[in-house]
Design a protein around this motif. Structure first.
Motif, mmCIF file in Angstrom:
data_model
loop_
_atom_site.group_PDB
_atom_site.id
_atom_site.type_symbol
_atom_site.label_atom_id
_atom_site.label_comp_id
_atom_site.label_asym_id
_atom_site.label_seq_id
_atom_site.Cartn_x
_atom_site.Cartn_y
_atom_site.Cartn_z
ATOM 1 N N LYS A 13 -5.756 5.830 7.004
ATOM 2 C CA LYS A 13 -6.343 5.350 8.139
ATOM 3 C C LYS A 13 -6.938 6.484 8.985
ATOM 4 O O LYS A 13 -7.924 6.054 9.996
ATOM 5 C CB LYS A 13 -5.672 4.176 8.974
ATOM 6 C CG LYS A 13 -5.447 3.094 8.106
ATOM 7 C CD LYS A 13 -6.478 2.241 7.661
ATOM 8 C CE LYS A 13 -6.216 0.756 6.835
ATOM 9 N NZ LYS A 13 -7.095 0.260 6.631
ATOM 10 N N LYS A 14 -6.467 7.551 9.063
ATOM 11 C CA LYS A 14 -7.005 8.770 10.084
ATOM 12 C C LYS A 14 -6.831 8.494 11.325
ATOM 13 O O LYS A 14 -7.711 8.557 12.136
ATOM 14 C CB LYS A 14 -8.528 9.304 9.623
ATOM 15 C CG LYS A 14 -8.572 9.647 8.195
ATOM 16 C CD LYS A 14 -10.018 10.296 7.889
ATOM 17 C CE LYS A 14 -9.898 10.778 6.623
ATOM 18 N NZ LYS A 14 -10.752 10.325 5.518
ATOM 19 N N ALA A 15 -5.565 7.673 11.610
ATOM 20 C CA ALA A 15 -5.355 7.120 12.926
ATOM 21 C C ALA A 15 -3.761 7.029 13.078
ATOM 22 O O ALA A 15 -3.199 6.857 12.213
ATOM 23 C CB ALA A 15 -6.246 5.572 13.119
ATOM 24 N N GLN A 16 -3.460 6.814 14.426
ATOM 25 C CA GLN A 16 -2.075 6.633 14.742
ATOM 26 C C GLN A 16 -1.865 5.019 14.522
ATOM 27 O O GLN A 16 -2.877 4.268 14.919
ATOM 28 C CB GLN A 16 -1.695 7.010 16.196
ATOM 29 C CG GLN A 16 -0.398 6.730 16.506
ATOM 30 C CD GLN A 16 -0.117 7.359 17.879
ATOM 31 O OE1 GLN A 16 -0.580 8.499 18.195
ATOM 32 N NE2 GLN A 16 0.659 6.532 18.770
ATOM 33 N N ARG A 17 -0.811 4.660 13.892
ATOM 34 C CA ARG A 17 -0.401 3.155 13.418
ATOM 35 C C ARG A 17 1.077 3.110 13.967
ATOM 36 O O ARG A 17 1.888 3.838 13.775
ATOM 37 C CB ARG A 17 -0.712 2.815 11.963
ATOM 38 C CG ARG A 17 -2.194 3.183 11.607
ATOM 39 C CD ARG A 17 -2.873 1.823 11.969
ATOM 40 N NE ARG A 17 -4.208 1.679 11.194
ATOM 41 C CZ ARG A 17 -5.315 1.701 11.753
ATOM 42 N NH1 ARG A 17 -5.572 1.866 13.037
ATOM 43 N NH2 ARG A 17 -6.412 1.706 11.020
ATOM 44 N N THR B 201 10.542 -0.763 15.186
ATOM 45 C CA THR B 201 9.219 -0.234 14.448
ATOM 46 C C THR B 201 9.019 1.354 14.788
ATOM 47 O O THR B 201 10.116 1.875 15.371
ATOM 48 C CB THR B 201 8.008 -0.902 15.535
ATOM 49 O OG1 THR B 201 8.131 -0.320 16.879
ATOM 50 C CG2 THR B 201 7.815 -2.204 15.633
ATOM 51 N N PHE B 202 8.109 1.819 14.087
ATOM 52 C CA PHE B 202 7.860 3.185 14.507
ATOM 53 C C PHE B 202 6.479 3.500 14.380
ATOM 54 O O PHE B 202 5.633 2.711 13.757
ATOM 55 C CB PHE B 202 8.350 4.090 13.308
ATOM 56 C CG PHE B 202 7.915 3.884 11.851
ATOM 57 C CD1 PHE B 202 7.073 4.831 11.340
ATOM 58 C CD2 PHE B 202 8.566 2.831 11.023
ATOM 59 C CE1 PHE B 202 6.582 4.780 10.202
ATOM 60 C CE2 PHE B 202 7.911 2.777 9.659
ATOM 61 C CZ PHE B 202 6.924 3.594 9.285
ATOM 62 N N THR B 203 6.052 4.725 15.032
ATOM 63 C CA THR B 203 4.668 4.881 15.147
ATOM 64 C C THR B 203 4.301 6.251 14.342
ATOM 65 O O THR B 203 5.242 7.276 14.225
ATOM 66 C CB THR B 203 4.341 5.265 16.612
ATOM 67 O OG1 THR B 203 4.799 4.257 17.694
ATOM 68 C CG2 THR B 203 2.895 5.812 16.800
ATOM 69 N N ALA B 204 3.390 6.324 13.612
ATOM 70 C CA ALA B 204 3.052 7.392 12.731
ATOM 71 C C ALA B 204 1.583 7.589 12.579
ATOM 72 O O ALA B 204 0.851 6.901 12.835
ATOM 73 C CB ALA B 204 3.624 7.074 11.143
ATOM 74 N N TYR B 205 1.333 8.895 12.441
ATOM 75 C CA TYR B 205 -0.226 9.366 11.975
ATOM 76 C C TYR B 205 -0.419 9.012 10.665
ATOM 77 O O TYR B 205 0.268 9.348 9.665
ATOM 78 C CB TYR B 205 -0.376 10.682 12.077
ATOM 79 C CG TYR B 205 -1.940 10.943 11.971
ATOM 80 C CD1 TYR B 205 -2.900 10.444 13.003
ATOM 81 C CD2 TYR B 205 -2.090 11.388 10.729
ATOM 82 C CE1 TYR B 205 -4.253 10.837 12.710
ATOM 83 C CE2 TYR B 205 -3.627 11.696 10.561
ATOM 84 C CZ TYR B 205 -4.848 11.250 11.519
ATOM 85 O OH TYR B 205 -5.797 11.420 11.041
ATOM 86 N N CYS B 206 -1.243 7.923 10.443
ATOM 87 C CA CYS B 206 -1.646 7.519 9.069
ATOM 88 C C CYS B 206 -2.915 8.313 8.359
ATOM 89 O O CYS B 206 -3.980 8.162 9.118
ATOM 90 C CB CYS B 206 -1.900 6.075 8.991
ATOM 91 S SG CYS B 206 -2.548 5.462 7.312
ATOM 92 N N PHE B 207 -2.661 9.153 7.495
ATOM 93 C CA PHE B 207 -3.696 9.930 6.781
ATOM 94 C C PHE B 207 -4.632 9.114 5.939
ATOM 95 O O PHE B 207 -5.877 9.597 6.130
ATOM 96 C CB PHE B 207 -3.101 10.861 6.011
ATOM 97 C CG PHE B 207 -2.348 11.961 6.730
ATOM 98 C CD1 PHE B 207 -3.186 13.009 7.330
ATOM 99 C CD2 PHE B 207 -0.973 12.116 6.937
ATOM 100 C CE1 PHE B 207 -2.511 13.961 8.170
ATOM 101 C CE2 PHE B 207 -0.444 12.899 7.705
ATOM 102 C CZ PHE B 207 -1.057 13.909 8.301
ATOM 103 N N SER C 1 0.812 -1.285 -0.009
ATOM 104 C CA SER C 1 -0.098 -0.111 -0.038
ATOM 105 C C SER C 1 0.872 1.258 0.104
ATOM 106 O O SER C 1 2.033 1.190 0.342
ATOM 107 C CB SER C 1 -0.801 0.082 1.025
ATOM 108 O OG SER C 1 -0.086 0.161 2.433
ATOM 109 N N LYS C 2 0.294 2.071 -0.365
ATOM 110 C CA LYS C 2 0.976 3.571 -0.214
ATOM 111 C C LYS C 2 0.296 4.471 0.707
ATOM 112 O O LYS C 2 -1.247 4.471 0.478
ATOM 113 C CB LYS C 2 0.763 4.368 -2.036
ATOM 114 C CG LYS C 2 1.424 5.687 -1.623
ATOM 115 C CD LYS C 2 1.231 6.448 -3.337
ATOM 116 C CE LYS C 2 1.912 7.959 -3.163
ATOM 117 N NZ LYS C 2 1.867 8.423 -4.257
ATOM 118 N N ARG C 3 0.816 5.041 1.391
ATOM 119 C CA ARG C 3 0.360 5.819 2.678
ATOM 120 C C ARG C 3 1.107 7.193 2.786
ATOM 121 O O ARG C 3 2.270 7.278 2.654
ATOM 122 C CB ARG C 3 0.230 5.042 3.890
ATOM 123 C CG ARG C 3 -0.275 3.797 3.821
ATOM 124 C CD ARG C 3 -0.009 2.813 5.181
ATOM 125 N NE ARG C 3 -0.902 1.641 4.979
ATOM 126 C CZ ARG C 3 -1.864 1.100 5.894
ATOM 127 N NH1 ARG C 3 -2.159 1.937 6.900
ATOM 128 N NH2 ARG C 3 -2.388 -0.186 5.856
#
Length: 74
Positions: free
Chosen positions: A48-52, A40-46, A27-29
């Motif tokens: 999914k409109k949520a932190q992932r 790992t890393f935590t990011a806000y995914c636009f 997927s492209k995010r």
């Protein structure tokens, strides 16, 4: 890849990422990196409109989102 993620996090820059999920789906995010850990890393995914949380080893490519020409030069 980890160094690139840290760089984007420090710059607070939006990033387009090509990612392969555990299922094998690609997927492209558009993300904003929030925290980088060992594997790992935590990011806000636009999308999914949520932190992932993402696995660093599953990132295929990262490229910064350029809003205008000045962003390219700086």
């Amino acid at each position: 890849m980890k160094e690139q993620l840290i760089k984007q996090m420090d710059r607070k820059q939006l990033v387009d990422m090509i990612y392969i999920a555990k299922s094998g789906e690609i997927s492209k995010r558009r993300i904003k990196v929030l925290h980088v850990h060992d594997h790992t890393f935590t990011a806000y995914c636009f999308m999914k409109k949520a932190q992932r949380t993402f696995l660093i080893n599953n990132v295929l490519s990262l490229f910064p989102v350029v809003r205008n020409e000045r962003d390219i030069i700086s």
